[in-house]
Design a protein around this motif. Sequence first.
Motif, PDB file in Angstrom:
ATOM      1  N   LEU A  28      -4.996   0.816   7.735  1.00 11.63           N
ATOM      2  CA  LEU A  28      -4.508   1.590   6.590  1.00 11.63           C
ATOM      3  C   LEU A  28      -3.042   1.274   6.295  1.00 11.63           C
ATOM      4  O   LEU A  28      -2.654   1.110   5.137  1.00 11.63           O
ATOM      5  CB  LEU A  28      -4.689   3.091   6.851  1.00 11.63           C
ATOM      6  N   LEU A  85      -1.550  -0.435   2.923  1.00 12.95           N
ATOM      7  CA  LEU A  85      -0.467   0.138   2.122  1.00 12.95           C
ATOM      8  C   LEU A  85       0.654  -0.872   1.909  1.00 12.95           C
ATOM      9  O   LEU A  85       1.207  -0.972   0.814  1.00 12.95           O
ATOM     10  CB  LEU A  85       0.094   1.397   2.791  1.00 12.95           C
ATOM     11  N   VAL A 119       1.055   6.571  -3.321  1.00 11.93           N
ATOM     12  CA  VAL A 119       1.212   7.509  -2.201  1.00 11.93           C
ATOM     13  C   VAL A 119       2.613   8.114  -2.227  1.00 11.93           C
ATOM     14  O   VAL A 119       2.789   9.320  -2.010  1.00 11.93           O
ATOM     15  CB  VAL A 119       0.915   6.814  -0.851  1.00 11.93           C
ATOM     16  N   THR A 132       0.455  12.529   2.864  1.00 10.90           N
ATOM     17  CA  THR A 132       1.147  11.403   2.222  1.00 10.90           C
ATOM     18  C   THR A 132       2.352  10.947   3.036  1.00 10.90           C
ATOM     19  O   THR A 132       2.617   9.745   3.143  1.00 10.90           O
ATOM     20  CB  THR A 132       1.567  11.753   0.785  1.00 10.90           C
ATOM     21  N   LEU A 191       1.171   8.778   5.822  1.00 12.55           N
ATOM     22  CA  LEU A 191       0.841   7.440   5.326  1.00 12.55           C
ATOM     23  C   LEU A 191       2.105   6.617   5.110  1.00 12.55           C
ATOM     24  O   LEU A 191       2.162   5.439   5.504  1.00 12.55           O
ATOM     25  CB  LEU A 191       0.037   7.538   4.034  1.00 12.55           C
ATOM     26  N   SER A 238       3.542   5.495   8.372  1.00 13.67           N
ATOM     27  CA  SER A 238       2.774   4.456   9.064  1.00 13.67           C
ATOM     28  C   SER A 238       3.244   3.044   8.714  1.00 13.67           C
ATOM     29  O   SER A 238       3.102   2.132   9.519  1.00 13.67           O
ATOM     30  CB  SER A 238       1.280   4.599   8.751  1.00 13.67           C
TER      31      SER A 238
END
Length: 153
Positions: A13, A17, A27, A79, A82, A85
């Motif tokens: 993921l 992104l 995001v 969010t 994310l 990450s």
Amino acid sequence: MTEFFTGIEHLALARWLKGSFVAYPVVNALHIMSIGALLTSVVLMDLRICGAFRSLPQAAFVGLLRHIALAAFAGALVTGSLLFSVKASTYAAMPVFLVKMALILLAGVNFLAFMRFSRATGRGEPAGGTVLAVLSILLWISVLFAGRFIGFL
């Protein structure tokens, strides 16, 4: 610990992104929208607890805003995770990021204290609720500022 954060950056993921022209900005925009909804609902709720908007029934007004704030917090959490990450090892090493996380934790503790004291008194607002509401406003605005500094340091 560095391997843990590097591992997060290598998740599918996070790689997606990083590689997507559209996903990361979307995001990021959703994170900003969630933060806007969170701060707006928290500040309005806390101002009502402090005595503003007296023409509106406090229980209904605060109850509605509490639901909006919790939903917005959930959106910001997802969010934000994310976004984290993508550069987990970089963010985890930034003092301002750690300050932001500590402020969010303090804001959560403040919220739980408010809820606990509210239940203990049997009223919608505990004695000293105004102090907790002002502290809430200060903490969440501080979270916002700390978050903005992350992008510039």
